[in-house]
Write a protein that holds these residues in place. Structure first.
Motif: not given
Length: 713
Positions: A399, A402-403, A406, A424, A500
């Motif tokens: 996770r 992924y962030r 992203r 981001g 996000s």
């Protein structure tokens, strides 16, 4: 010539404190530790005497050596699944040897000062681990409460549960169900809940069983406890199996102990825990417990919170509670054999269920970490502790990656100008999609690249720069812009990059605010409360004004009054923080008396007058980190924080909540240039640095303290 002798015995005030506070608290903890230690040993498949040995060693050794003065250590529910697995695989004598080795590893971690890294684990993984253990214990002990026998795994326990429910077990069911009912109901009865519910339940059910349940299964202790101890022996197994076992016990015991120590620190206002020393103390306790054939030892939040609530002041309470257990087992062990096993199982059933805390679930859901929690809990319950934690850690890492990957890349064309917006976190994982988007722009076009990224690594920078040079070589033009400082541009950039955090903010909007702190600070633009406290949306209820002032109740400052009363009475905040700072313009203007006559600023700064009087009565204030004497305006700013803390107590709701232990008042002083915070203590003549270190006032008549009690001036 007369000689002087120096006494190394504690002063009379220390003995008085031990007799008045620690001795009574140790008796309360001793009474609750007996049934819990027996129940955990039974649930783990260990000899019952091993649970009592661990309780004695945890109290005496960890209590004396550890770095958390009010934490109580002993056998813990969090290690039940681990110990049960080791007993099944290696036998009890080998499990004791593994416990001893795990203790030596804990000592090594503490000495090398890397033990605190255990706190770097994702809270979702840690709480998920405890929840999985709790569910496993609860389902396992439900079988014993119903008069049956627990199976070896959660799946087996669930599969056998229907048959267990339809089987009649008579007295065992009555004893178990009655114990659960008393444990749940007792805390709800006013004025009697100072007596621990598990103790009341076990004593009541034991008395009933002695009268009316002659055939119920009871605790079975050896006649000669010391002679029946099973000493450790080297386990049989592959090096990989043994290393895994030692690491599992050491890491789980360490994490649980350190988390418990941090939690206990929040329950009292005494000295903070030294986590490295605490790990050394826990390691010493596990080494001794293993050598004596006892269970693994950890810091236990149930006993520790009881210790604090009972009024303990020093580590003497933990040590004494261990001595009481030893004396009771040796002198009155026959009384323990009257306890029904179903009663101990009932206590453990409730303890297991309480490891699944709704407060943690709500918090993790608000921060979008619930999936990691659930996966870890299910993995621990179904597959085992090591497997479940590993799965949780892998998911948490995925996770995070992924962030990081992203990044949002958009390209639009207007009037012949292409605008590429990148927002981001842009790292190497997102470079491929970035390059595809950039290469879709026609050769020779005029391009403006707007970077509003939180992080840009070297690979991403190289990708943008390579494309820029290539695009210019093909006849185009490229202008790269960082985010503008204009407010409206900043708002637009926030909205463009808010994807996000939008789910978290949507949950906050739906659930309402539940902040834990009221943060009162200056309106100075250099002070950013969320940056100083590393907090996020929903964590703080904030009040800002010139000089971080809290005029006393009745001073006609309705705005500040309303915020304080709303925070305490409606939001139920747990603490109020008053934060002053260096280079405070309000303090400087007060000393210079240069506010325009008749202005609102002059009227407001009159609230500084008590702080000025207090500052005059203080000696020089030395920052203990730098050794530099504070200038007059900074000294006034520090004194002002102490005065505002006292002003807060003029509000009845604040005073009442503080007296009941529901609210803590905290003073902070932020040095802008050093980017460092100092704690301002208004009731004690000493300074506490933000990392918990204390420096008493002793320095050639100067004060290392940030502030002293304003009411004494």
């Amino acid at each position: 010539m007369p000689t002087s002798t120096t006494s190394h015995s504690p002063p009379a005030s220390v003995w008085k404190s031990i007799l008045h506070h620690d001795l009574p608290a140790s008796l309360v903890v001793f009474l609750i530790a007996i049934p819990l230690s027996l129940g955990i040993a039974a649930a783990s498949g260990a000899p019952l005497i091993a649970g009592l040995v661990a309780a004695v060693v945890g109290g005496v050794v960890a209590g004396a050596i550890g770095g958390s003065p009010l934490q109580v250590s002993g056998p813990a529910a969090g290690l039940t699944v681990v110990v049960a697995s080791l007993v099944t695989q290696f036998g009890w004598a080998a499990t004791a040897a593994i416990t001893c080795a795990a203790g030596l590893l804990q000592i090594l971690l503490g000495v090398t000062r890397i033990g605190r890294l255990a706190l770097s684990l994702s809270p979702a993984v840690v709480h998920g681990m405890l929840a999985g253990i709790g569910v496993t214990i609860a389902v396992q002990q439900l079988h014993v409460v119903l008069g049956g026998k627990a199976q070896s795994s959660l799946i087996a326990n669930v599969a056998e549960l229907p048959a267990q429910l339809v089987t009649h077990h008579g007295h065992s069911v009555v004893a178990g169900v009655l114990t659960v009912a008393i444990v749940l109901a007792w805390p709800r009865i006013p004025k009697v809940n100072v007596v621990p519910a598990p103790l009341v339940a076990v004593v009541a059910v034991t008395a009933l069983a002695a009268i009316a349940m002659p055939h119920v299964t009871r605790v079975d202790l050896p006649d000669k406890p010391l002679e029946s101890l099973i000493l450790p022996k080297l386990p049989d197994g592959t090096p990989a199996e043994l290393l895994t076992a030692v690491l599992t016990v050491a890491l789980v015991a360490s994490v649980e102990s350190l988390l418990s120590a941090v939690a206990v620190d929040k329950l009292h206002r005494g000295a903070r825990s030294n986590l490295d020393r605490e790990l050394i103390g826990q390691g010493a306790a596990n080494t001794v417990s293993g050598l004596l054939g006892g269970m693994p030892v950890t810091g236990v939040i149930v006993r520790s919170s009881t210790n604090v609530a009972a009024g303990a002041r020093t580590r003497a309470s933990s040590i004494l509670h261990g001595l009481w257990i030893a004396a009771f087992v040796l002198a009155a062990g026959a009384m323990l054999e009257l306890i029904p096993m179903a009663a101990l199982a009932g206590v453990l059933l409730v303890t297991g269920l309480r490891l699944v805390q709704l407060a943690h679930i709500r918090t993790l859901r608000r921060h979008d970490e619930l999936l990691v929690y659930v996966v870890t809990a299910v993995g621990v319950a179904v597959l085992g502790l090591a497997e479940g934690v590993l799965i949780g850690l892998v998911l948490a890492l995925i996770r995070v990656l992924y962030r990081l990957a992203r990044a949002t890349v958009t390209s639009t064309e207007s009037g012949g100008m292409w605008t590429v917006r990148i927002s981001g976190a842009l790292v190497f994982l997102g470079v491929a999609s970035l390059v595809r988007k950039l290469r879709s722009i026609p050769p020779g076009a005029h391009v403006r690249v707007e970077l509003t990224v939180e992080h840009l690594d070297h690979a991403a920078y190289e990708a943008i720069e390579d494309w820029r040079r290539g695009h210019i070589a093909r006849g185009g033009s490229v202008e790269v812009l960082r985010s503008t400082a204009k407010m409206l541009d900043g708002v637009r950039e926030f909205e463009a990059s808010a994807e996000s955090i939008r789910p978290m903010l949507a949950k906050l909007a739906a659930e309402g605010q539940r902040p834990e702190h009221l943060f009162i600070t200056c309106a100075d633009s250099r002070i950013v409360p969320t940056m100083i406290t590393t907090s996020g949306p929903g964590d703080q209820f904030c009040v800002r004004n010139i000089g971080n002032l809290v005029p006393p109740k009745g001073s006609n400052s309705s705005s500040v009054d309303a915020a304080i009363e709303y925070a305490v009475d409606v939001l139920g905040v747990r603490s109020i923080v008053v934060c002053g700072h260096s280079s405070c313009g309000a303090a400087a203007a007060t000393l210079a008396a240069d506010a325009p006559t008749g202005s609102g600023l002059q009227a407001w700064l009159r609230h500084f007058e008590p702080s000025v009087r207090h500052a005059v009565g203080l000696p020089d204030i030395i920052d203990p980190a730098t050794g530099v004497k504070l200038i007059a305006a900074d000294k006034l700013s520090v004194a002002n924080v102490a005065v505002q803390l006292e002003n807060l107590r003029s509000f009845p709701s604040v005073r009442r909540a503080e007296d009941e232990g529901r609210l803590e008042l905290i003073g902070l002083w932020f040095d802008i240039g050093a980017a460092a915070a100092r704690l301002v203590l208004d009731r004690e003549p000493f300074l506490a640095r933000a990392d918990g270190e204390l420096s008493k006032i002793r320095s050639n008549g100067t004060a290392s303290a940030i502030a002293t009690n304003p009411s004494s001036q």
